[in-house]
Design a protein around this motif. Structure first.
Motif, PDB file in Angstrom:
ATOM      1  N   ALA A 127       1.001  -1.324  -0.069  1.00 55.61           N
ATOM      2  CA  ALA A 127       0.152   0.226  -0.046  1.00 55.61           C
ATOM      3  C   ALA A 127       0.543   0.817  -0.053  1.00 55.61           C
ATOM      4  O   ALA A 127       0.354   2.283  -0.745  1.00 55.61           O
ATOM      5  N   SER A 128       1.598   1.176   0.734  1.00 53.47           N
ATOM      6  CA  SER A 128       2.816   2.202   0.556  1.00 53.47           C
ATOM      7  C   SER A 128       3.468   2.484  -0.659  1.00 53.47           C
ATOM      8  O   SER A 128       3.883   3.861  -0.892  1.00 53.47           O
ATOM      9  N   HIS A 129       4.435   1.380  -1.198  1.00 54.33           N
ATOM     10  CA  HIS A 129       4.663   2.021  -2.418  1.00 54.33           C
ATOM     11  C   HIS A 129       4.021   1.890  -4.055  1.00 54.33           C
ATOM     12  O   HIS A 129       4.084   3.009  -4.001  1.00 54.33           O
ATOM     13  N   LEU A 130       2.711   1.985  -3.480  1.00 58.50           N
ATOM     14  CA  LEU A 130       1.357   2.152  -4.210  1.00 58.50           C
ATOM     15  C   LEU A 130       0.836   3.816  -3.888  1.00 58.50           C
ATOM     16  O   LEU A 130       0.685   4.522  -5.151  1.00 58.50           O
ATOM     17  N   GLN A 131       1.117   3.771  -3.193  1.00 59.98           N
ATOM     18  CA  GLN A 131       0.212   5.441  -2.613  1.00 59.98           C
ATOM     19  C   GLN A 131       1.971   6.126  -3.470  1.00 59.98           C
ATOM     20  O   GLN A 131       1.712   7.300  -3.694  1.00 59.98           O
ATOM     21  N   THR A 132       2.836   6.154  -3.131  1.00 55.82           N
ATOM     22  CA  THR A 132       4.406   6.732  -3.249  1.00 55.82           C
ATOM     23  C   THR A 132       4.104   6.350  -5.008  1.00 55.82           C
ATOM     24  O   THR A 132       4.153   8.153  -5.207  1.00 55.82           O
ATOM     25  N   VAL A 140      -5.245   4.907  -0.437  1.00 54.09           N
ATOM     26  CA  VAL A 140      -4.877   3.270  -0.301  1.00 54.09           C
ATOM     27  C   VAL A 140      -6.071   2.804   0.257  1.00 54.09           C
ATOM     28  O   VAL A 140      -4.939   3.076   1.703  1.00 54.09           O
ATOM     29  N   GLY A 141      -5.864   2.306   0.319  1.00 51.58           N
ATOM     30  CA  GLY A 141      -6.950   0.960   1.253  1.00 51.58           C
ATOM     31  C   GLY A 141      -6.642  -0.183   0.682  1.00 51.58           C
ATOM     32  O   GLY A 141      -6.307  -1.383  -0.345  1.00 51.58           O
ATOM     33  N   VAL A 142      -6.047  -1.110   1.706  1.00 47.88           N
ATOM     34  CA  VAL A 142      -6.209  -2.779   1.807  1.00 47.88           C
ATOM     35  C   VAL A 142      -6.982  -3.042   2.537  1.00 47.88           C
ATOM     36  O   VAL A 142      -6.620  -3.090   3.777  1.00 47.88           O
TER      37      VAL A 142
END
Length: 168
Positions: A127-132, A140-142
């Motif tokens: 999620a952090s990588h995707l948001q970056t 981003v939600g998981v």
């Protein structure tokens, strides 16, 4: 709209990503006078990406386990960006012989530094990588549905196993 069973859905029009927390209120008005009206209010709703993170041990492995067993692998988690724009919903582990439609044992959480121990390391890292990659203006939600040590057959419906020509 008349609801004839306990299952129902609400479809919302597509919305642009938004970091502005909103409130959604759902009111249940029963068709029987002896049943009280119920109101459900959800605060802090943001609009963005939503991903399902399910699996076995690798997905279930949480930040607390990573910290205790592999401290050298914690470096990337110290660099997690805007936690306020991440949301995590961890599905509780339950035993059931039939699929469970509704589970009230969990809530969406906004991860906080220093309080990440029970969150899936794999899901939070993703999620952090995707948001970056998408930018901080895209929340981003998981949804984490994972159980270590579970058999893959338990993740499949009976029809999928039947279609595969195998019985368990």
């Amino acid at each position: 709209t008349e609801i004839t069973s306990s299952e129902w859905s609400v479809y919302l029009d597509a919305m642009e990503a938004s970091t502005i927390g909103r409130t959604m209120t759902i009111e249940y008005i029963p068709d029987r006078e002896d049943t009280p009206t119920k109101t459900f209010t959800y605060d802090g709703i943001v609009v963005g990406e939503l991903w399902l993170c399910n699996g076995q041990s690798n997905m279930a492995f949480d930040i607390g386990g990573l910290t205790a067993n592999y401290p050298e692998d914690m470096a990337p988690y110290g660099e997690i960006g805007n936690l306020n724009m991440l949301r995590v919903y961890t599905v509780p582990i339950l035993e059931a012989k039939e699929p469970i439609v509704y589970n009230d044992g969990a809530n969406w959480v906004v991860p906080e530094k220093g309080k990440l121990d029970r969150i899936s390391a794999t899901a939070l890292g993703f999620a952090s990588h995707l948001q970056t990659a998408l930018g901080e203006d895209v929340p981003v939600g998981v949804i984490v549905a994972a159980q270590g040590g579970s058999l893959i057959e338990k993740w499949l419906g009976n029809q999928a196993i039947t279609n595969a020509g195998t019985t368990y």
